[in-house]
Design a protein around this motif. Sequence first.
Motif, PDB file in Angstrom:
ATOM      1  N   SER A  27       0.816  -1.219   0.000  1.00  0.00           N
ATOM      2  CA  SER A  27       0.000   0.000   0.000  1.00  0.00           C
ATOM      3  C   SER A  27       0.846   1.264   0.000  1.00  0.00           C
ATOM      4  CB  SER A  27      -0.923   0.008   1.221  1.00  0.00           C
ATOM      5  OG  SER A  27      -1.804  -1.095   1.181  1.00  0.00           O
ATOM      6  N   GLY A  28       0.367   2.272  -0.751  1.00  0.00           N
ATOM      7  CA  GLY A  28       1.044   3.558  -0.758  1.00  0.00           C
ATOM      8  C   GLY A  28       0.899   4.282   0.562  1.00  0.00           C
ATOM      9  N   LYS A  29      -0.320   4.317   1.088  1.00  0.00           N
ATOM     10  CA  LYS A  29      -0.588   4.932   2.397  1.00  0.00           C
ATOM     11  C   LYS A  29      -1.065   3.857   3.344  1.00  0.00           C
ATOM     12  CE  LYS A  29      -2.044   9.045   2.349  1.00  0.00           C
ATOM     13  NZ  LYS A  29      -1.534  10.240   3.031  1.00  0.00           N
ATOM     14  N   LYS A  30      -0.491   3.857   4.550  1.00  0.00           N
ATOM     15  CA  LYS A  30      -0.790   2.812   5.525  1.00  0.00           C
ATOM     16  C   LYS A  30      -1.389   3.458   6.776  1.00  0.00           C
ATOM     17  CE  LYS A  30       3.690   1.921   3.719  1.00  0.00           C
ATOM     18  NZ  LYS A  30       3.412   1.195   2.574  1.00  0.00           N
ATOM     19  N   ILE A  31      -2.584   3.010   7.147  1.00  0.00           N
ATOM     20  CA  ILE A  31      -3.310   3.618   8.264  1.00  0.00           C
ATOM     21  C   ILE A  31      -3.751   2.542   9.249  1.00  0.00           C
ATOM     22  CG2 ILE A  31      -5.309   4.996   8.939  1.00  0.00           C
ATOM     23  CD1 ILE A  31      -5.214   6.319   6.205  1.00  0.00           C
ATOM     24  N   LEU A  32      -3.386   2.740  10.515  1.00  0.00           N
ATOM     25  CA  LEU A  32      -3.842   1.853  11.590  1.00  0.00           C
ATOM     26  C   LEU A  32      -5.116   2.406  12.209  1.00  0.00           C
ATOM     27  CD1 LEU A  32      -0.493   1.109  13.481  1.00  0.00           C
ATOM     28  CD2 LEU A  32      -1.587  -0.275  11.708  1.00  0.00           C
ATOM     29  N   LEU A  33      -5.982   1.507  12.619  1.00  0.00           N
ATOM     30  CA  LEU A  33      -7.236   1.868  13.291  1.00  0.00           C
ATOM     31  C   LEU A  33      -7.231   1.262  14.690  1.00  0.00           C
ATOM     32  CD1 LEU A  33      -9.622   0.839  10.362  1.00  0.00           C
ATOM     33  CD2 LEU A  33      -8.591   3.085  10.716  1.00  0.00           C
ATOM     34  N   ALA A  34      -7.421   2.104  15.700  1.00  0.00           N
ATOM     35  CA  ALA A  34      -7.434   1.604  17.083  1.00  0.00           C
ATOM     36  C   ALA A  34      -8.222   2.561  17.953  1.00  0.00           C
ATOM     37  CB  ALA A  34      -6.008   1.468  17.617  1.00  0.00           C
ATOM     38  N   ASP A  35      -9.264   2.063  18.618  1.00  0.00           N
ATOM     39  CA  ASP A  35      -9.996   2.963  19.510  1.00  0.00           C
ATOM     40  C   ASP A  35      -9.131   3.292  20.723  1.00  0.00           C
ATOM     41  OD1 ASP A  35     -10.806   1.335  21.962  1.00  0.00           O
ATOM     42  OD2 ASP A  35     -11.659   0.061  20.410  1.00  0.00           O
ATOM     43  N   SER A  36      -9.540   4.313  21.463  1.00  0.00           N
ATOM     44  CA  SER A  36      -8.697   4.864  22.535  1.00  0.00           C
ATOM     45  C   SER A  36      -8.363   3.851  23.621  1.00  0.00           C
ATOM     46  CB  SER A  36      -9.379   6.089  23.152  1.00  0.00           C
ATOM     47  OG  SER A  36     -10.703   5.797  23.548  1.00  0.00           O
ATOM     48  N   SER A  37      -9.190   2.819  23.791  1.00  0.00           N
ATOM     49  CA  SER A  37      -8.918   1.807  24.815  1.00  0.00           C
ATOM     50  C   SER A  37      -7.735   0.921  24.434  1.00  0.00           C
ATOM     51  CB  SER A  37     -10.155   0.927  25.046  1.00  0.00           C
ATOM     52  OG  SER A  37     -10.378   0.056  23.942  1.00  0.00           O
ATOM     53  N   LYS A  38      -7.309   0.939  23.161  1.00  0.00           N
ATOM     54  CA  LYS A  38      -6.221   0.083  22.700  1.00  0.00           C
ATOM     55  C   LYS A  38      -4.836   0.681  22.960  1.00  0.00           C
ATOM     56  CE  LYS A  38      -9.084  -2.894  20.749  1.00  0.00           C
ATOM     57  NZ  LYS A  38     -10.160  -2.172  20.139  1.00  0.00           N
ATOM     58  N   PHE A  39      -4.786   1.961  23.326  1.00  0.00           N
ATOM     59  CA  PHE A  39      -3.490   2.596  23.559  1.00  0.00           C
ATOM     60  C   PHE A  39      -2.920   2.134  24.905  1.00  0.00           C
ATOM     61  CE2 PHE A  39      -4.937   4.994  20.076  1.00  0.00           C
ATOM     62  CZ  PHE A  39      -3.872   5.703  19.549  1.00  0.00           C
ATOM     63  N   GLY A  40      -1.652   1.734  24.891  1.00  0.00           N
ATOM     64  CA  GLY A  40      -1.040   1.183  26.090  1.00  0.00           C
ATOM     65  C   GLY A  40      -1.290  -0.303  26.252  1.00  0.00           C
ATOM     66  N   VAL A  41      -1.911  -0.906  25.232  1.00  0.00           N
ATOM     67  CA  VAL A  41      -2.179  -2.350  25.264  1.00  0.00           C
ATOM     68  C   VAL A  41      -1.188  -3.061  24.342  1.00  0.00           C
ATOM     69  CG1 VAL A  41      -3.844  -4.155  24.645  1.00  0.00           C
ATOM     70  CG2 VAL A  41      -4.618  -2.081  25.815  1.00  0.00           C
ATOM     71  N   VAL A  42      -0.652  -4.172  24.807  1.00  0.00           N
ATOM     72  CA  VAL A  42       0.229  -5.004  23.985  1.00  0.00           C
ATOM     73  C   VAL A  42      -0.408  -6.375  23.848  1.00  0.00           C
ATOM     74  CG1 VAL A  42       2.496  -6.084  23.778  1.00  0.00           C
ATOM     75  CG2 VAL A  42       2.307  -3.781  24.733  1.00  0.00           C
ATOM     76  N   SER A  43      -0.730  -6.757  22.610  1.00  0.00           N
ATOM     77  CA  SER A  43      -1.270  -8.085  22.347  1.00  0.00           C
ATOM     78  C   SER A  43      -0.128  -9.048  22.026  1.00  0.00           C
ATOM     79  CB  SER A  43      -2.292  -8.027  21.219  1.00  0.00           C
ATOM     80  OG  SER A  43      -3.478  -7.411  21.682  1.00  0.00           O
ATOM     81  N   LEU A  44      -0.477 -10.253  21.662  1.00  0.00           N
ATOM     82  CA  LEU A  44       0.498 -11.336  21.589  1.00  0.00           C
ATOM     83  C   LEU A  44       1.551 -11.151  20.495  1.00  0.00           C
ATOM     84  CD1 LEU A  44       1.228 -14.153  22.726  1.00  0.00           C
ATOM     85  CD2 LEU A  44      -0.310 -15.128  21.019  1.00  0.00           C
ATOM     86  N   LEU A  45       1.146 -10.648  19.336  1.00  0.00           N
ATOM     87  CA  LEU A  45       2.010 -10.647  18.158  1.00  0.00           C
ATOM     88  C   LEU A  45       2.161  -9.256  17.552  1.00  0.00           C
ATOM     89  CD1 LEU A  45       0.331 -13.785  16.648  1.00  0.00           C
ATOM     90  CD2 LEU A  45       2.665 -13.729  17.526  1.00  0.00           C
ATOM     91  N   LYS A  46       3.350  -8.958  17.064  1.00  0.00           N
ATOM     92  CA  LYS A  46       3.619  -7.636  16.502  1.00  0.00           C
ATOM     93  C   LYS A  46       3.211  -7.581  15.033  1.00  0.00           C
ATOM     94  CE  LYS A  46       7.185  -4.083  16.316  1.00  0.00           C
ATOM     95  NZ  LYS A  46       8.468  -3.651  16.886  1.00  0.00           N
ATOM     96  N   VAL A  47       2.506  -6.499  14.680  1.00  0.00           N
ATOM     97  CA  VAL A  47       2.154  -6.238  13.288  1.00  0.00           C
ATOM     98  C   VAL A  47       3.236  -5.393  12.630  1.00  0.00           C
ATOM     99  CG1 VAL A  47       0.464  -5.212  11.728  1.00  0.00           C
ATOM    100  CG2 VAL A  47      -0.315  -6.357  13.812  1.00  0.00           C
TER     101      VAL A  47
END
Length: 256
Positions: free
Chosen positions: A204-224
């Motif tokens: 992709s030319g432009k790459k955009i992540l989507l995450a609601d405010s509750s996801k900030f400071g959260v670390v899930s199992l696998l890195k994207v």
Amino acid sequence: MGVLLAEERYKIILDLLEKNNSVKSSYLIELFGVSVETVRRDLEHLEKEGFLHRVHGGAMLDQINPKSIDFKIREKSHNQEKVNIAQNAMGFISEESVIALDNGTTTLEIAKLLKNKFKKLTILTNSILVVEELVDEPDYTIILLGGIVNTKDKSLKGELVENYINLFHIDICFISVSGISLKEGATEFEIDTIPIQKRLIERSGKKILLADSSKFGVVSLLKVCDLNDVDHIITDSNLKEAIYERYKAKGIDVIK
């Protein structure tokens, strides 16, 4: 170390957390030369601002979230925030764009808004639900990235999807993630989702992540990906200003 103002202590605590992911109260008491009560108040303040999570004997920077949550539950969770994110995403799309939507619940909200905003688009997705949402639009070219059907979240996964993505040049990809962290980047909990998200970002030319405010400071199992591998992070208006400013200071473009 001499007597420090509260703001100076906050910065040192956050720097320590970014390096080590956790910090002990006893260490801070000795480092700053202050009382137990002062350190407790400092950690309470930073927790209230959304920077850390207090634990017995200290604090941690990130909440570890390794478990998958049922898609139907995720779809209903923070729904208004996801609508807010989808509305923000509209500003990055123009007529006749080639866009990619992964199989997240937030990208489904984007799909719901597209048909009222744009007459002609090309949409790549591995989400059956996104296709169902848009299939009746006569001037949309919808490309379902074929692979193995995951009945749990109505998506297609596997190496076939990854290989299919390589055929396309994508203007913008929208990637839903379950965790955003300055230290660990964007993270997700489903192992078969990660390769697809990585491949969409690569193509992709432009790459955009989507995450609601509750996801900030959260670390899930696998890195994207690292946060500096993408152009923008779109979140909702509930993100605390202090968190927004901290990401901004690191050169991360967060839109709320």
